[in-house]
Design a protein around this motif. Structure first.
Motif, PDB file in Angstrom:
ATOM      1  N   TRP A  39       0.826  -1.190   0.240  1.00  0.00           N
ATOM      2  CA  TRP A  39       0.194  -0.292  -0.079  1.00  0.00           C
ATOM      3  C   TRP A  39       1.120   1.348  -0.118  1.00  0.00           C
ATOM      4  O   TRP A  39       0.183   2.539  -0.708  1.00  0.00           O
ATOM      5  N   PHE A  67      -6.092  -5.374   8.391  1.00  0.00           N
ATOM      6  CA  PHE A  67      -4.756  -4.823   7.863  1.00  0.00           C
ATOM      7  C   PHE A  67      -4.371  -3.314   8.489  1.00  0.00           C
ATOM      8  O   PHE A  67      -5.538  -2.471   9.204  1.00  0.00           O
ATOM      9  N   GLU A  68      -3.057  -3.955   9.623  1.00  0.00           N
ATOM     10  CA  GLU A  68      -2.335  -2.777   9.526  1.00  0.00           C
ATOM     11  C   GLU A  68      -2.047  -3.960  10.341  1.00  0.00           C
ATOM     12  O   GLU A  68      -1.837  -3.457  11.646  1.00  0.00           O
ATOM     13  N   HIS A  69      -1.630  -4.707  10.756  1.00  0.00           N
ATOM     14  CA  HIS A  69      -0.397  -5.884  11.385  1.00  0.00           C
ATOM     15  C   HIS A  69       0.455  -6.265  11.606  1.00  0.00           C
ATOM     16  O   HIS A  69       1.380  -6.229   9.837  1.00  0.00           O
ATOM     17  N   THR A  89       2.873  -4.635   7.332  1.00  0.00           N
ATOM     18  CA  THR A  89       1.945  -4.134   7.869  1.00  0.00           C
ATOM     19  C   THR A  89       0.655  -4.734   7.032  1.00  0.00           C
ATOM     20  O   THR A  89      -0.169  -4.223   7.583  1.00  0.00           O
ATOM     21  N   SER A  90       1.148  -4.509   5.921  1.00  0.00           N
ATOM     22  CA  SER A  90       0.478  -4.198   5.003  1.00  0.00           C
ATOM     23  C   SER A  90       0.310  -5.634   4.226  1.00  0.00           C
ATOM     24  O   SER A  90       1.852  -5.576   4.084  1.00  0.00           O
TER      25      SER A  90
END
Length: 102
Positions: A39, A67-69, A89-90
């Motif tokens: 992203w 997502f953001e993890h 994170t994406s």
């Protein structure tokens, strides 16, 4: 490395057959200059690796979360099996082209 060897390396050696994650693998090897986009960034394999071909895998550590993890971008040297992990994170933009192996 053959594709099934790469799958075993990821599932057994890297994850220890851990459950609750999604693992996606590019169906073919990629050239070293290939850029994986997500992203917001471009994720690149290490430039100090002299082998031009690599396998790319994406590991989603929380597949049921938005997502953001934490996720991992994994680059595996086709000749040596050396692994390079880039944390993110994406998801990658090419996720739909990857094969889900777990």
């Amino acid at each position: 490395m053959k594709k099934n060897e790469v799958e075993s390396l990821i599932l057994e050696q890297m994850l220890g057959n851990k459950r609750g994650v999604n693992v996606h693998l590019n169906p073919t090897k990629l050239a070293q200059n290939t850029v994986i986009k997500n992203w917001t960034d471009e994720i690149k394999p290490p430039t100090n690796d002299p082998i031009s071909d690599f396998w790319f895998a994406f590991i989603d550590h929380s597949p049921n979360a938005n997502f953001e993890h934490p996720v991992d971008y994994v680059f595996i040297n086709d000749k040596t099996g050396e692994k390079h992990v880039v944390h993110g994170t994406s998801p990658p933009d090419n996720l739909k082209n990857l094969e889900k192996i777990m």
